[in-house]
Motif scaffolding. Structure first.
Motif, PDB file in Angstrom:
ATOM      1  N   SER B   3      37.706  34.249  49.371  1.00 30.24           N
ATOM      2  CA  SER B   3      37.769  34.723  47.995  1.00 30.24           C
ATOM      3  C   SER B   3      37.738  33.517  47.075  1.00 30.24           C
ATOM      4  CB  SER B   3      39.040  35.552  47.749  1.00 30.24           C
ATOM      5  OG  SER B   3      40.184  34.750  47.849  1.00 30.24           O
ATOM      6  N   THR B   5      38.722  32.213  43.051  1.00 26.95           N
ATOM      7  CA  THR B   5      39.416  32.466  41.803  1.00 26.95           C
ATOM      8  C   THR B   5      39.042  31.412  40.781  1.00 26.95           C
ATOM      9  OG1 THR B   5      41.306  33.426  42.985  1.00 26.95           O
ATOM     10  CG2 THR B   5      41.657  32.763  40.701  1.00 26.95           C
ATOM     11  N   GLN B   6      38.528  31.844  39.666  1.00 23.86           N
ATOM     12  CA  GLN B   6      38.251  30.932  38.558  1.00 23.86           C
ATOM     13  C   GLN B   6      39.294  31.207  37.483  1.00 23.86           C
ATOM     14  OE1 GLN B   6      33.510  31.529  38.923  1.00 23.86           O
ATOM     15  NE2 GLN B   6      34.153  30.138  37.285  1.00 23.86           N
ATOM     16  N   CYS B  23      38.422  26.099  39.858  1.00 22.21           N
ATOM     17  CA  CYS B  23      38.001  27.002  40.929  1.00 22.21           C
ATOM     18  C   CYS B  23      38.910  26.774  42.130  1.00 22.21           C
ATOM     19  CB  CYS B  23      36.551  26.755  41.319  1.00 22.21           C
ATOM     20  SG  CYS B  23      35.984  27.696  42.755  1.00 22.21           S
ATOM     21  N   TYR B  25      39.787  28.528  46.061  1.00 21.57           N
ATOM     22  CA  TYR B  25      39.227  29.437  47.049  1.00 21.57           C
ATOM     23  C   TYR B  25      40.222  29.660  48.174  1.00 21.57           C
ATOM     24  CZ  TYR B  25      38.641  25.252  49.870  1.00 21.57           C
ATOM     25  OH  TYR B  25      38.899  24.105  50.583  1.00 21.57           O
ATOM     26  N   GLY B 106      32.795  33.679  42.174  1.00 22.47           N
ATOM     27  CA  GLY B 106      33.896  33.952  41.277  1.00 22.47           C
ATOM     28  C   GLY B 106      33.437  34.807  40.108  1.00 22.47           C
ATOM     29  N   ARG B 107      34.388  35.194  39.264  1.00 25.50           N
ATOM     30  CA  ARG B 107      34.082  36.073  38.133  1.00 25.50           C
ATOM     31  C   ARG B 107      33.416  35.338  36.982  1.00 25.50           C
ATOM     32  NH1 ARG B 107      36.191  41.114  37.722  1.00 25.50           N
ATOM     33  NH2 ARG B 107      34.640  41.195  36.063  1.00 25.50           N
TER      34      ARG B 107
END
Lengths: 114, 115
Positions: B3, B5-6, B23, B25, B106-107
């Motif tokens: 996964s 995440t930003q 970032c 992960y 990421g988003r």
């Protein structure tokens, strides 16, 4: 060299209509990916092909979505029937030498279903 | 499963200021790491990538990123922001051992540059 080419760039249609999105990958690339991008869900992988064979379509949201790659230079993503919640930007990307390699993206198709 | 995440959906900086996009992960093995940039009405373009070797990676347009295994991070930096850097930035991770190899994105972080 030409990049990944997608058509049309914009599509506006009424719900219930069939929509076909097209993609021409970079010549020589053996992997092709279809993504959907929305504000709510970000960038989602729908399906990817290797040497024209679908490898993983687990991201395809419903049976209304289908994708084909009849040859190494062309792929389609079809939605039938279309619904307003399908409105998004759809990207095609290609790469060479494995899915872990950097992807080359097209400029996308902005789809609006009324 | 991997996964990404930003942190921060939007980052705002002044022109000439330092750019830092974060970032993190989660991956069971050291992954391949990527940063992509997306300008309005365009697809994603590769900025830089880390596979193996030197942990500080230099990319296009003056950007660089450092892989820190102990922190599971791959933050993107640029010493001096330009107006032309305003765009959406995506971090992506691929597991290369025992994973699917397909990158997880990421988003995204929207970089806003003020004059």
């Amino acid at each position: 060299d030409a990049g990944v080419i997608q058509s049309p760039r914009h599509e506006v249609t009424e719900m219930g209509q069939e929509v076909t999105l097209r993609c021409k990958p970079i010549s020589g690339h053996d992997y092709l990916f279809w993504y959907r991008q929305t504000m709510m869900r970000g960038l989602e992988l729908l399906i990817y092909f290797n040497n024209n064979v679908p490898i993983d379509d687990s991201g395809m949201p419903e049976d209304r979505f289908s994708a084909k790659m009849p040859n190494a230079s062309f792929s389609t993503l079809k939605i039938q029937p279309s619904e307003p919640r399908d409105s998004a930007v759809y990207f095609c990307a290609s790469t060479q030498g494995g899915p872990v390699q950097p992807q080359h993206f097209g400029d996308g198709t902005r789809l609006s279903i009324l | 499963a991997q996964s990404v995440t930003q942190l921060g959906s939007h980052v705002s900086v002044s022109e000439g200021a330092l750019v830092l996009l974060r970032c993190n992960y989660s991956s069971s093995v050291p992954p391949y790491l990527f940063w992509y940039v997306q300008y309005p009405n365009q697809g994603l373009q590769l900025l830089l990538k880390y596979t193996t070797g030197a942990t500080l990676v230099k990319g296009i347009n003056g950007f660089e990123a450092e892989f820190k295994k102990s922190e599971t991070s791959f933050h993107l930096t640029k010493p001096s922001a330009h107006m032309s850097d305003a765009a959406e930035y995506f971090c992506a991770v691929s597991e290369v051992e025992g994973g699917s190899y397909i990158p997880t994105f990421g988003r995204g972080t929207s970089l806003i540059v003020h004059p």
